[in-house]
Scaffold this active site. Structure first.
Site, PDB file in Angstrom:
ATOM      1  N   TYR A 143     -23.411   9.953  26.326  1.00 56.55           N
ATOM      2  CA  TYR A 143     -23.965   9.519  27.613  1.00 56.55           C
ATOM      3  C   TYR A 143     -24.340  10.709  28.503  1.00 56.55           C
ATOM      4  CZ  TYR A 143     -22.288   4.784  26.493  1.00 56.55           C
ATOM      5  OH  TYR A 143     -22.072   3.569  25.897  1.00 56.55           O
ATOM      6  N   LYS A 192     -15.473   8.303  14.226  1.00 58.76           N
ATOM      7  CA  LYS A 192     -16.373   8.040  13.088  1.00 58.76           C
ATOM      8  C   LYS A 192     -16.437   9.329  12.280  1.00 58.76           C
ATOM      9  CE  LYS A 192     -19.324   5.336  10.938  1.00 58.76           C
ATOM     10  NZ  LYS A 192     -18.852   4.219  10.123  1.00 58.76           N
ATOM     11  N   ASP A 224     -15.850   1.353  13.228  1.00 57.09           N
ATOM     12  CA  ASP A 224     -16.302   0.064  12.677  1.00 57.09           C
ATOM     13  C   ASP A 224     -15.111  -0.768  12.224  1.00 57.09           C
ATOM     14  OD1 ASP A 224     -16.054   2.183  10.904  1.00 57.09           O
ATOM     15  OD2 ASP A 224     -17.582   1.485   9.514  1.00 57.09           O
ATOM     16  N   ASP A 248     -16.585   2.389  25.413  1.00 57.87           N
ATOM     17  CA  ASP A 248     -17.409   1.444  26.157  1.00 57.87           C
ATOM     18  C   ASP A 248     -17.511   0.130  25.386  1.00 57.87           C
ATOM     19  OD1 ASP A 248     -19.184   0.404  27.971  1.00 57.87           O
ATOM     20  OD2 ASP A 248     -20.850   1.734  27.487  1.00 57.87           O
ATOM     21  N   ASP A 252     -15.042  -3.654  25.805  1.00 54.16           N
ATOM     22  CA  ASP A 252     -15.695  -4.934  26.068  1.00 54.16           C
ATOM     23  C   ASP A 252     -15.272  -5.970  25.022  1.00 54.16           C
ATOM     24  OD1 ASP A 252     -16.976  -4.063  28.312  1.00 54.16           O
ATOM     25  OD2 ASP A 252     -18.992  -4.589  27.635  1.00 54.16           O
TER      26      ASP A 252
END
Ligand code: NAD
Length: 359
Positions: A143, A192, A224, A248, A252
């Site tokens: 970001y 990852k 994942d 992020d 959620d």
């Protein structure tokens, strides 16, 4: 009598509605617990763009820096969606986190007992309690990395860059380890590393730091797999430590396990301890201005502020108890089920205040 100065950034959409209810609740708990609160309002996001042409005015940064802590509603909405990236409301949000040096975002995802049935997961999947703390890195990674557009032989392309330094990884990992020590001493670092070099450095750094925390049971999981495990067996997690973008998304997902996005608080912390407190949801333009929003995520963010920045853990507990009691009687539309009283945003705020007075 102790007095606290709180910077208030109501933002856009439902932001003003949910923050107004949270201020009512903070005033009620302050009166009960014997302290006072002063509020200093400032502009952020779309409302700042409309008023002064930028999403994060300098005055807002100055007010937040001068405060004991900052309370934020939410920013953004369709009105500002077509603006260029550098003057979008979200730029204000990322900017204030960066200006205040807030590098850690704490997102608890837990099930309030009266809301157990609101979870989309079957009861046998959530065996026992669900209480996860996602520790998300907030000011680094993709970001904030270099980005741009390219022309590759006449074809337009775009890129964003994920970059983490050892220093950035160490300071967020320390928050994760310290949090694990205060809870069940289990830390799962999510990355990852099978694909990304930045994840491999993340893993090496966290592994080195684990020697300082021999009591913490450290595990690693690919993002994942973590996304899958969160719906397959969420109770296996206690503290999840992860990067900006993965946090992020995962927080959620975790929020939906616990029923409603309208229930989830968050804290963003930096070195100063003042912190910025906000619900994890956005500005919900679809219900803005209708007095329908659930203010509990913001009210619970105030509870976190009292605990982590203002040194008022009893007042924090009072709010959490009041919320749990109100949920046995009343619900805003997002968490409504038959048999409960359906209430508006402001009625929910009033009910929490009444419970606080009665406790
Ligand atoms: P959103 O969280 O605003 O809304 C998603 C859905 O959840 C909507 O149906 C909404 O009505 C519902 N919802 C959210 N909060 C609720 C609440 N308190 N009570 C009841 N229902 C609630 O996400 P979105 O629709 O993807 O984004 C809307 C805007 O918010 C966009 O401009 C986005 O950029 C912005 N946004 C801001 C933040 C922030 O300020 N921290 C975070 C996420 C999105």
């Amino acid at each position: 009598m102790q007095n606290y100065k709180i910077a208030v950034l109501k933002g856009d959409g439902i932001g003003p509605e949910i923050v107004n209810e949270s201020i009512k609740v903070l005033d009620a708990v302050a009166e009960k617990c014997g302290f006072t609160v002063e509020y200093d309002e400032a502009l952020l996001g779309g409302s700042a763009i409309d008023a002064v042409g930028v999403p994060l005015p300098d005055e807002t940064v100055a007010k937040c820096k001068a405060a004991d802590s900052t309370l934020l509603g939410a920013v953004g909405g369709p009105k500002w969606d077509s603006l260029p990236g550098n003057v979008r409301p979200e730029k204000g949000l990322l900017g204030i986190r960066s200006a205040l040096g807030l590098f850690a975002n704490l997102r608890p995802a837990r099930i309030f007992e009266p809301l157990r049935d609101a979870s989309p997961l079957r009861a046998d999947i959530i065996n026992g309690s669900l209480d996860i703390m996602v520790v998300r890195e907030l000011t680094g990674g993709i970001y904030f990395g270099e980005r741009g557009r390219l022309n590759e032989n006449g074809v337009e392309a775009a890129y964003d860059t994920e970059k983490y330094s050892v220093t950035e990884i160490e300071r967020i990992a320390r928050i994760g380890f310290d949090m694990a020590m205060k809870r069940s001493k289990k830390l799962c670092s999510v990355d990852k590393a099978n694909v990304l070099e930045s994840s491999r450095l993340w893993r090496e750094t966290v592994t080195k730091m684990s020697k300082e925390y021999p009591e913490v049971e450290l595990s690693f999981m690919y993002v994942d797999n973590c996304a899958m495990q969160l719906v397959r067996n969420p109770s296996q997690f206690d503290v999840i430590l992860t990067s900006n973008i993965f946090g992020d998304i995962l927080s959620d997902e975790a929020s939906m396990i616990s029923g409603s996005i309208g229930m989830l608080a968050s804290a963003s912390l930096g070195a100063s301890g003042a912190g910025l407190y906000e619900p994890i949801h956005g500005s919900a333009p679809d219900i803005a201005g209708q007095n329908k929003a659930n203010p509990l995520a913001t009210i619970l963010s105030v509870a976190m502020m009292l605990k982590y920045s203002l040194g008022q853990p009893e007042a924090s507990d009072v709010i959490e108890k009041a919320v749990a009691e109100v949920l046995t009687e009343a619900r805003t539309p997002d968490i409504y089920v038959d048999g409960f009283r359906k209430v508006t945003c402001s009625e929910m705020g009033d009910l929490v205040c009444a419970k606080i007075k009665a406790l």
